[in-house]
Design an enzyme around this catalytic site. Structure first.
Site, PDB file in Angstrom:
ATOM      1  N   GLU A 179       0.855  -1.191   0.000  1.00 35.57           N
ATOM      2  CA  GLU A 179       0.000   0.000   0.000  1.00 35.57           C
ATOM      3  C   GLU A 179       0.889   1.239   0.000  1.00 35.57           C
ATOM      4  OE1 GLU A 179      -3.188   0.167   2.911  1.00 35.57           O
ATOM      5  OE2 GLU A 179      -3.414   2.321   2.649  1.00 35.57           O
ATOM      6  N   ARG A 196      -7.378   2.929  13.293  1.00 36.16           N
ATOM      7  CA  ARG A 196      -8.278   1.780  13.143  1.00 36.16           C
ATOM      8  C   ARG A 196      -8.232   0.891  14.391  1.00 36.16           C
ATOM      9  NH1 ARG A 196     -11.629  -0.671   9.358  1.00 36.16           N
ATOM     10  NH2 ARG A 196     -11.124   0.676   7.601  1.00 36.16           N
ATOM     11  N   PHE A 204      -5.268  -3.936   9.362  1.00 39.40           N
ATOM     12  CA  PHE A 204      -4.853  -2.539   9.525  1.00 39.40           C
ATOM     13  C   PHE A 204      -5.023  -2.030  10.956  1.00 39.40           C
ATOM     14  CE2 PHE A 204      -4.929   2.018   8.089  1.00 39.40           C
ATOM     15  CZ  PHE A 204      -3.905   1.977   7.160  1.00 39.40           C
ATOM     16  N   GLU A 243     -10.550  -8.119   4.307  1.00 39.34           N
ATOM     17  CA  GLU A 243      -9.863  -8.217   5.591  1.00 39.34           C
ATOM     18  C   GLU A 243     -10.642  -8.908   6.721  1.00 39.34           C
ATOM     19  OE1 GLU A 243      -9.316  -3.913   5.121  1.00 39.34           O
ATOM     20  OE2 GLU A 243      -7.423  -4.198   6.147  1.00 39.34           O
TER      21      GLU A 243
HETATM   22  N1  MTE Z   1      -6.162 -11.562  -1.253  1.00 39.09           N
HETATM   23  C1  MTE Z   1      -5.096 -11.958  -1.986  1.00 39.09           C
HETATM   24  N2  MTE Z   1      -5.175 -13.121  -2.658  1.00 39.09           N
HETATM   25  N3  MTE Z   1      -3.957 -11.206  -2.049  1.00 39.09           N
HETATM   26  C2  MTE Z   1      -3.841 -10.017  -1.360  1.00 39.09           C
HETATM   27  O1  MTE Z   1      -2.808  -9.355  -1.433  1.00 39.09           O
HETATM   28  N4  MTE Z   1      -4.931  -8.424   0.191  1.00 39.09           N
HETATM   29  C3  MTE Z   1      -5.930  -8.270   1.248  1.00 39.09           C
HETATM   30  C4  MTE Z   1      -7.296  -8.726   0.747  1.00 39.09           C
HETATM   31  N5  MTE Z   1      -7.208 -10.015   0.134  1.00 39.09           N
HETATM   32  C5  MTE Z   1      -4.953  -9.585  -0.559  1.00 39.09           C
HETATM   33  C6  MTE Z   1      -6.115 -10.398  -0.563  1.00 39.09           C
HETATM   34  C7  MTE Z   1      -6.050  -6.905   1.747  1.00 39.09           C
HETATM   35  S1  MTE Z   1      -4.967  -6.380   2.935  1.00 39.09           S
HETATM   36  C8  MTE Z   1      -7.035  -6.064   1.322  1.00 39.09           C
HETATM   37  S2  MTE Z   1      -7.214  -4.526   1.974  1.00 39.09           S
HETATM   38  C9  MTE Z   1      -7.991  -6.470   0.284  1.00 39.09           C
HETATM   39  O2  MTE Z   1      -7.738  -7.782  -0.217  1.00 39.09           O
HETATM   40  C10 MTE Z   1      -7.911  -5.473  -0.876  1.00 39.09           C
HETATM   41  O3  MTE Z   1      -8.750  -5.784  -1.914  1.00 39.09           O
HETATM   42  P1  MTE Z   1     -10.302  -5.362  -1.937  1.00 39.09           P
HETATM   43  O4  MTE Z   1     -10.391  -4.011  -1.367  1.00 39.09           O
HETATM   44  O5  MTE Z   1     -10.649  -5.417  -3.367  1.00 39.09           O
HETATM   45  O6  MTE Z   1     -11.002  -6.388  -1.103  1.00 39.09           O
HETATM   46  N1  HPA Z   2      -7.440   0.807   5.766  1.00 36.27           N
HETATM   47  C1  HPA Z   2      -6.455   0.466   4.924  1.00 36.27           C
HETATM   48  N2  HPA Z   2      -5.632   1.312   4.402  1.00 36.27           N
HETATM   49  C2  HPA Z   2      -5.776   2.602   4.710  1.00 36.27           C
HETATM   50  C3  HPA Z   2      -6.773   3.013   5.576  1.00 36.27           C
HETATM   51  C4  HPA Z   2      -7.658   2.087   6.133  1.00 36.27           C
HETATM   52  O1  HPA Z   2      -8.567   2.381   6.900  1.00 36.27           O
HETATM   53  N3  HPA Z   2      -6.648   4.346   5.712  1.00 36.27           N
HETATM   54  C5  HPA Z   2      -5.582   4.689   4.949  1.00 36.27           C
HETATM   55  N4  HPA Z   2      -5.063   3.637   4.338  1.00 36.27           N
HETATM   56 MO1  MOS Z   3      -5.237  -3.879   3.171  1.00 37.39          MO
HETATM   57  S1  MOS Z   3      -4.089  -3.890   4.881  1.00 37.39           S
HETATM   58  O1  MOS Z   3      -6.064  -2.431   3.670  1.00 37.39           O
HETATM   59  O2  MOS Z   3      -4.081  -3.372   2.018  1.00 37.39           O
END
Ligand code: MTE
Ligand code: HPA
Ligand code: MOS
Length: 748
Positions: A226, A304, A338, A706
């Site tokens: 990120e 968070r 997070f 998450e």
């Molecule tokens: N799933 C896979 N296969 N690989 C990833 O890197 N990241 C996770 C989750 N699932 C991840 C994953 C995290 S930390 C987040 S925030 C969300 O996917 C981000 O994608 P989304 O917002 O589309 O759910």
């Molecule tokens: N979640 C994940 N990533 C972020 C957030 C959050 O709430 N705020 C800023 N970056």
């Molecule tokens: Mo997920 S820790 O918000 O990339």
């Protein structure tokens, strides 16, 4: 529906940064990091390295044309250290050479003299010395001071959870290619293409429009890309800019483990007060977050933690304080959840102590305090369409909790050296970036005149299936087969000013933007079709690749319609922007309505412990999870299973160990263990909460990325129960992870 990338993945054809055919004259970069955790740089000797075969340039802080500064929220992190270093492996120099091997050989030849300074690795020590990243924050409601007096039981304690290495399959990396006008195209493995673009522009002193960042997909991010993909992309860009040739920088696994930040370890104090029938009246917590040497996303993660301080429970009197503590470790960063998981571990610890004191099982307390509609969170958001109780009840019915518990009790009565433990783990997780401004997304949709469709958004595919979901959204709105739709790479030239794909909101936000863009095109095509067919627009619908009038299929089909529309000069492209409505938060009052909604669920976990060896097996996990009306049930199931395993890994086996000098000791996959298939629960049953439509969501769905991570916390508490079943007298402190050796040390 099939995963958008399934065909390529199973044949090994999916491309990642290191697979792209780089231009012939591409050079390779490697990074020299600090050998010490804190000190002054006295001198840098790079003459030998410069003369090494194949070496083209050594890039130092003085070679940065713009600002040598990559901090995002707080500007406290240099790209390349100039006078001082704050953690081991902090980048100091970039070596550019003809091969990756030559670059690494030369890195070893750079000699740096330091004057060492005291090293802090413990967040509590950092706090004592006033080393805070930002002023402490407190969320509170009611009045804990007077509430303690009304409690029948008050207990307190400490809890500590460890770090976690992201271990994405694809390590950090970027390919930087110069353009004719001095700008750059970057192929980066980042969750935040705009973040990379912004920082590269800042460091190179170029306008953002000269930096194009393109992301096809990531081999995993999990939060680790990120903010922390930016440094490597910026180093590749700076190197390319300085040598005037394309540069590729891809970290090796060992380098990635040493140089990048991880999940934040937390050390916390808690105090909880209850009535004799188990109602929680008051809760206080102080969280010491180990931020590492620079802010990175620590303050947002800390926020968070505060939002999730009471997990799934209504507590009328709360005071939660959080401190982000600066230590001499690599800056820690976003990781699935997070900061939420760290908070939940603390409140579950508090409930476990209270349950012990009251002579009940923790479920009794958990069940009595679950959120209900109308309850106010400590930060003022009122619970609405809350489903935590429904999940709990459905679990009680579907998985027969009573029977699970009964089995555990009977097993323990009949066995002396093998014991089982059972726990429930409810999860309530707020969906939206806690920073309200980030809750926006853009989409650009093109329909070509052969009826095929291309979508671009700010969403980054990292394995979570967002591209499948976007494809599905467009297919639904346009009424066409998903195979006509291609999701293009994420590119800052096509969609600008994007938020990172994070906060589980990537699919929601970009899905809504895609929906809005497709709706515009659909509207134009409906108008056009109504003229063509000479019928009222309201009678026209699109589905199954056909045009329907009053639900009667017409001979005019999608493909022909798009071609005719093109020749009639109807625009077949649309751009849309989405911003989540009705969310706000006032940091001065620490009150507001930060989340669009919550994701809910419950896990029931049974762990079996071999009390002689300290080894254990997660025997079963039963989950009831609220998905709303899932867009892609298979994608979501994959997310639940993957997140659960990652959560169990964090709690049970992944042990990030640093020496007191700030040196990472668990720095290979032989010393840092992550779960594999043999570690998976013997039985894993996932029930999707029934009748859980969520009209406010994207096609009535809910985010998934998450929340299921936190089910893994249940395994820790189940194991603790098993240890207690073996030896009631032992003290089992709330310290995660529970590696077999740490278990054995407690009970033997
Ligand atoms: N799933 C896979 N296969 N690989 C990833 O890197 N990241 C996770 C989750 N699932 C991840 C994953 C995290 S930390 C987040 S925030 C969300 O996917 C981000 O994608 P989304 O917002 O589309 O759910
Ligand atoms: N979640 C994940 N990533 C972020 C957030 C959050 O709430 N705020 C800023 N970056
Ligand atoms: Mo997920 S820790 O918000 O990339």
């Amino acid at each position: 529906m099939k995963n958008h990338d399934a065909n390529l993945h199973v044949r090994g054809l999916s491309r990642f940064v290191d697979d792209f055919l780089a231009p012939d004259n591409t050079l390779h970069a490697a990074v020299k990091g600090s050998a010490i955790a804190h000190g002054a740089i006295m001198s840098i000797h790079h003459e030998k390295a410069e003369k090494h075969p194949g070496v083209r340039k050594i890039v130092l802080a003085k070679d940065v044309p713009g600002e040598n500064q990559i901090g995002s929220i707080i500007q406290d992190e240099q790209l390349l250290a100039d006078h001082e270093v704050h953690f081991i492996s902090q980048p100091i120099a970039i070596v550019v050479a003809e091969t990756p091997e030559q670059a690494r050989e030369a890195v070893a030849l750079i000699d740096i003299e330091y004057e060492e300074k005291p090293v802090i690795t413990d967040p509590r020590v950092a706090a004592e010395k006033g080393q805070l990243i930002a002023p402490a924050r407190t969320f509170s409601c009611g009045d804990t001071d007077t509430a303690w007096g009304k409690c029948d039981v008050v207990v307190s304690g400490t809890a500590a959870s460890g770090g976690q290495e992201h271990l994405y399959l694809e390590t950090q990396g970027c390919l930087a290619v110069l353009k004719e006008d001095g700008g750059l195209k970057l192929i980066s493995s980042t969750q935040g293409p705009t973040a990379v673009q912004r920082i590269v522009a800042r460091v190179l002193d170029l306008p953002m429009h000269k930096i194009e960042v393109d992301v096809l997909r990531l081999g995993g991010g999990f939060g680790g890309k990120e903010d922390q993909a930016t440094a490597w992309a910026t180093m590749a860009a700076l190197a390319a800019y300085r040598v005037g040739q394309p540069v590729k920088l891809v970290l090796r696994r060992h380098e990635d483990m040493l140089m990048t930040g991880k999940r934040h370890p937390y050390s916390s104090d808690f105090k909880i007060g209850l009535t004799k029938d188990g109602k929680i009246l008051a809760y206080e917590a102080i969280y010491y977050q180990n931020a590492g040497a620079a802010a990175d996303l620590s303050t947002a993660i800390l926020e968070r933690t505060l939002f999730h301080s009471t997990n799934s429970y209504f507590i009328p009197n709360v005071k939660a304080t959080a401190l982000s503590c600066r230590t001499n470790l690599p800056p820690n960063t976003a990781f699935r959840g997070f900061g939420g998981p760290q908070a939940m571990f603390v409140i579950e610890s508090a409930i476990a102590v209270a349950a012990e004191k009251m002579g009940v099982t923790p479920e009794v307390i958990q069940a009595k305090n679950l959120w209900q509609d109308g309850d106010a969170t400590p930060y003022g958001q009122i619970m609405h369409e809350c489903r935590i109780k429904s999940c709990w009840q459905e679990m009680a019915e579907k998985s027969n909790i009573k029977k699970l518990q009964q089995n555990v009790r009977e097993f323990n009565a009949n066995n002396t050296l093998v014991k089982k433990g059972f726990t429930m783990m409810p999860v309530t997780f707020g969906i939206s970036f806690t920073n309200t401004a980030l809750n926006q997304a853009g989409a650009l949709v093109h329909v070509y005149n052969d009826g095929s469709v291309s979508i671009s958004t700010g969403a980054v595919e990292m394995g979570q299936g967002v591209n499948s979901k976007l494809q599905q959204v467009a297919a639904r709105v346009l009424g066409i087969d998903a195979r006509r739709i291609r999701v293009d790479s994420t590119n800052t030239g096509r969609v600008a000013n994007t938020s990172p794909t994070a906060a589980s909101s990537g699919s929601d936000l970009n899905g809504h933007a895609t929906r809005l863009a497709c709706e515009q095109i659909q509207e134009r095509l409906q108008c056009f079709a109504s003229r063509l067919l000479d019928v009222e627009r309201s009678k026209i619908t699109f589905h199954d690749d056909k045009i329907w009038v009053d639900e009667m299929p017409q001979s005019l089909q999608w493909q022909e319609l798009t071609d005719k529309a093109y020749w009639a000069r109807v625009s077949l492209s649309a751009q849309a922007h989405y911003s989540t409505p009705n969310i706000h938060f006032d940091k001065n009052k620490e009150k507001g309505h930060p989340f669009a909604y919550y994701a809910y669920g419950v896990a029931a976990t049974v762990v079996r412990l071999d009390c002689i060896r300290g080894t254990y097996k997660v025997e079963s996990v039963d989950i009831v999870h609220d998905l709303g009306s899932s867009l892609s049930p298979k994608v979501d199931l994959g997310q639940i299973e993957g997140a659960l395993m990652q959560g169990i890994g964090w709690m049970m086996m992944e042990d990030v160990v640093f020496s007191e000098q700030g040196r990472l000791l668990a720095n290979t996959l032989s010393t840092y263990k992550i779960p594999d298939i043999y570690f998976a629960p013997e039985s894993l049953r996932v029930h999707i909460l029934e009748n859980a439509d969520h009209p406010a969501g994207l096609f009535h769905s809910k985010a998934i990325g998450e929340p299921p991570f936190m089910y893994g916390i249940g395994a820790w508490f189940a194991l603790r129960e098993a240890m207690k079943a073996y030896r009631q007298d032992v003290d089992v402190p709330f310290v995660a992870p529970f590696t077999p050796e740490s278990v054995l040390m407690r009970i033997s």
